[in-house]
Scaffold this motif. Structure first.
Motif, PDB file in Angstrom:
ATOM      1  N   VAL A  25       8.760   6.415  11.994  1.00  0.00           N
ATOM      2  CA  VAL A  25       7.838   6.455  10.863  1.00  0.00           C
ATOM      3  C   VAL A  25       6.412   6.244  11.349  1.00  0.00           C
ATOM      4  CG1 VAL A  25       8.182   3.986  10.393  1.00  0.00           C
ATOM      5  CG2 VAL A  25       7.286   5.471   8.608  1.00  0.00           C
ATOM      6  N   VAL A  26       5.492   7.042  10.823  1.00  0.00           N
ATOM      7  CA  VAL A  26       4.062   6.901  11.116  1.00  0.00           C
ATOM      8  C   VAL A  26       3.340   6.656   9.799  1.00  0.00           C
ATOM      9  CG1 VAL A  26       2.002   7.979  12.082  1.00  0.00           C
ATOM     10  CG2 VAL A  26       4.235   8.461  13.087  1.00  0.00           C
ATOM     11  N   ILE A  27       2.519   5.618   9.747  1.00  0.00           N
ATOM     12  CA  ILE A  27       1.763   5.276   8.544  1.00  0.00           C
ATOM     13  C   ILE A  27       0.279   5.364   8.870  1.00  0.00           C
ATOM     14  CG2 ILE A  27       1.309   3.502   6.815  1.00  0.00           C
ATOM     15  CD1 ILE A  27       4.084   2.400   7.356  1.00  0.00           C
ATOM     16  N   SER A  28      -0.438   6.155   8.111  1.00  0.00           N
ATOM     17  CA  SER A  28      -1.860   6.365   8.345  1.00  0.00           C
ATOM     18  C   SER A  28      -2.543   6.580   7.007  1.00  0.00           C
ATOM     19  CB  SER A  28      -2.076   7.587   9.250  1.00  0.00           C
ATOM     20  OG  SER A  28      -1.734   8.778   8.560  1.00  0.00           O
ATOM     21  N   GLN A  29      -3.810   6.977   7.039  1.00  0.00           N
ATOM     22  CA  GLN A  29      -4.519   7.282   5.805  1.00  0.00           C
ATOM     23  C   GLN A  29      -3.907   8.494   5.101  1.00  0.00           C
ATOM     24  OE1 GLN A  29      -8.271   7.655   7.640  1.00  0.00           O
ATOM     25  NE2 GLN A  29      -8.072   9.813   8.168  1.00  0.00           N
ATOM     26  N   GLN A  54       0.826  -1.211   0.000  1.00  0.00           N
ATOM     27  CA  GLN A  54       0.000   0.000   0.000  1.00  0.00           C
ATOM     28  C   GLN A  54       0.857   1.257   0.000  1.00  0.00           C
ATOM     29  OE1 GLN A  54      -3.383   0.606   0.046  1.00  0.00           O
ATOM     30  NE2 GLN A  54      -3.905  -1.545  -0.273  1.00  0.00           N
ATOM     31  N   PHE A  55       1.944   1.215   0.786  1.00  0.00           N
ATOM     32  CA  PHE A  55       2.818   2.378   0.944  1.00  0.00           C
ATOM     33  C   PHE A  55       4.264   1.942   0.682  1.00  0.00           C
ATOM     34  CE2 PHE A  55      -0.718   2.795   3.960  1.00  0.00           C
ATOM     35  CZ  PHE A  55      -1.313   3.939   3.469  1.00  0.00           C
ATOM     36  N   PRO A  56       4.679   1.894  -0.570  1.00  0.00           N
ATOM     37  CA  PRO A  56       6.052   1.454  -0.873  1.00  0.00           C
ATOM     38  C   PRO A  56       7.083   2.310  -0.155  1.00  0.00           C
ATOM     39  CG  PRO A  56       4.720   1.569  -2.867  1.00  0.00           C
ATOM     40  CD  PRO A  56       3.916   2.218  -1.778  1.00  0.00           C
ATOM     41  N   VAL A  57       7.969   1.650   0.592  1.00  0.00           N
ATOM     42  CA  VAL A  57       9.023   2.355   1.313  1.00  0.00           C
ATOM     43  C   VAL A  57      10.351   1.679   1.001  1.00  0.00           C
ATOM     44  CG1 VAL A  57       7.568   3.174   3.193  1.00  0.00           C
ATOM     45  CG2 VAL A  57       8.622   0.917   3.355  1.00  0.00           C
ATOM     46  N   ALA A  95       2.931   2.692  13.730  1.00  0.00           N
ATOM     47  CA  ALA A  95       4.214   3.394  13.747  1.00  0.00           C
ATOM     48  C   ALA A  95       5.344   2.452  14.111  1.00  0.00           C
ATOM     49  CB  ALA A  95       4.158   4.566  14.732  1.00  0.00           C
ATOM     50  N   GLY A  96       6.547   2.898  13.810  1.00  0.00           N
ATOM     51  CA  GLY A  96       7.735   2.135  14.134  1.00  0.00           C
ATOM     52  C   GLY A  96       8.976   2.850  13.642  1.00  0.00           C
ATOM     53  N   GLY A 124      -0.722   8.626   4.562  1.00  0.00           N
ATOM     54  CA  GLY A 124       0.473   8.129   3.906  1.00  0.00           C
ATOM     55  C   GLY A 124       1.586   7.855   4.896  1.00  0.00           C
ATOM     56  N   VAL A 125       2.818   7.884   4.423  1.00  0.00           N
ATOM     57  CA  VAL A 125       3.999   7.596   5.236  1.00  0.00           C
ATOM     58  C   VAL A 125       4.689   8.898   5.606  1.00  0.00           C
ATOM     59  CG1 VAL A 125       6.230   6.421   5.314  1.00  0.00           C
ATOM     60  CG2 VAL A 125       4.325   5.394   4.059  1.00  0.00           C
TER      61      VAL A 125
END
Length: 378
Positions: free
Chosen positions: A76-80, A38-41, A58-59, A82-83
């Protein structure tokens, strides 16, 4: 005036965007998200925290090494939304979530040996805030005088009772209760005495019965999480009678005021596993376990598979989390398998995050049925 109107217009625009995004949720109900898809990192993503309402995870995100030293990564925080990455990118930086009711705050230990704190809002945006002292720093100072220290919320922590020489203990506070569990309490355990205590203003420290554990040859409980009011604690204990693979196995346990410490059922023939998280209302618990069976030939306890994530849903008996997803109409991507760790749950009991054997992470939202039913601490 014009500038103010422009700011108001921008604020309304952002507000509208947020509301629109919130309607989709993070993630959408019954949708199994693979985070990295969903969120390529770029880099090694390690997720270890879920917001209480499940609105973000988060992590840290690592990105290689520097002069043979591993870069611990950025917060890093991932939510609606994004990253979003925060903090310094340095091999000396560590990020620790502050628990025990102080809110969604992360402490960062920067390379210049200075601590900073970030507070994360419901939109998954982190803001720099004054440093928040964590209660575990309070525990390291024990015991001094009549108190250990004053914790991050300016509350006085009660002094621990006296224990035999060499015993180590770890105080915690969940809800309105202080708890103390001996980490190395074999002397008390051998003497048939409790290694778990609760503190109240009226009665001070009171030992808790471990009869349910002694009944199957177990002791030394460790608790990892609690309901919002502190009336349900969950964790694990050592099983001294049933070795598994030549070592002592663990049993899943929970503590309630009415019952005390009780053993939960795992998967298969006998209790085995650990409870790592519990919902705010105390009705839903998660953890990991092996599926056990007793061999007809050797009459020994055997494990049928690797440790898997499990859930206790309004019951003292665990089921595999994969089965729980299937029961609620959630389809996992073909070819993916769940890892036992990490496995986390929001305090709402609806959003789950964990690891896949492919090395990626998942996030899934499973709406709960009505709140009627058995409450774990009743």
């Amino acid at each position: 005036m014009r500038g103010m109107m422009q700011k108001m217009g921008l604020g309304l625009l952002l507000c509208g965007a947020v509301i629109g995004a919130r309607a989709e949720g993070f993630p959408a109900a019954k949708q199994f998200w693979i985070v990295e898809d969903q969120f390529p990192v770029k880099g090694d993503l390690s997720l270890d925290h879920v917001a209480e309402d499940g609105s973000w995870v988060a992590g840290t995100l690592k990105s290689g090494a520097l002069f043979s030293k591993e870069i611990k990564g950025r917060f890093v925080v991932i939510s609606q939304q994004g990253v979003k990455l925060y903090g310094d990118k340095d091999y000396d930086t560590e990020y620790l979530f502050v628990g025990d009711g102080v809110g969604p705050v992360v402490n960062a230990y920067l390379s210049n040996r200075a601590w900073v704190s970030f507070s994360v809002d419901k939109e998954g945006v982190a803001y720099r805030v004054p440093y928040v002292a964590a209660d575990y720093t309070c525990a390291l100072a024990l015991p001094k005088g009549d108190t250990w220290c004053t914790n991050g919320r300016q509350q006085v922590v009660p002094k621990a009772p006296a224990f035999p020489l060499g015993e180590r203990y770890a105080p915690k506070k969940f809800g309105d209760h202080y708890f103390l569990t001996l980490l190395q309490g074999r002397k008390l355990w051998d003497a048939g005495q409790s290694t778990f205590f609760i503190w109240s203003q009226a009665d001070g420290w009171q030992p808790q019965s471990l009869q349910a554990l002694y009944g199957i040859g177990a002791g030394l409980p460790a608790f990892f999480d609690a309901s919002q009011d502190g009336a349900v604690l969950v964790g694990t204990a050592d099983n001294y009678r049933r070795p598994l693979y030549g070592r002592w196995s663990n049993i899943p346990i929970a503590w309630t005021p009415s019952v005390g410490v009780k053993v939960l059922n795992g998967l298969g023939a006998e209790p085995e596993g650990s409870v790592s998280g519990v919902s705010a209302d105390g009705r839903m618990m998660i953890g990991s376990a092996h599926e056990l069976k007793t061999s007809m030939f050797t009459r020994r306890l055997q494990s049928t598979d690797d440790s898997v994530p499990v859930i206790w849903n309004d019951s003292d008996t665990a089921i595999k989390f994969a089965d729980y997803l299937q029961q609620h109409g959630v389809e996992m991507p073909q070819g993916e398998e769940l890892e036992a760790s990490p496995f986390l749950m929001s305090k709402s009991g609806e959003v789950f995050m964990g690891g896949l054997k492919s090395g990626k992470h998942f996030v899934v939202k499973v709406p709960r049925a009505g709140q009627a039913g058995r409450v774990a601490h009743e």
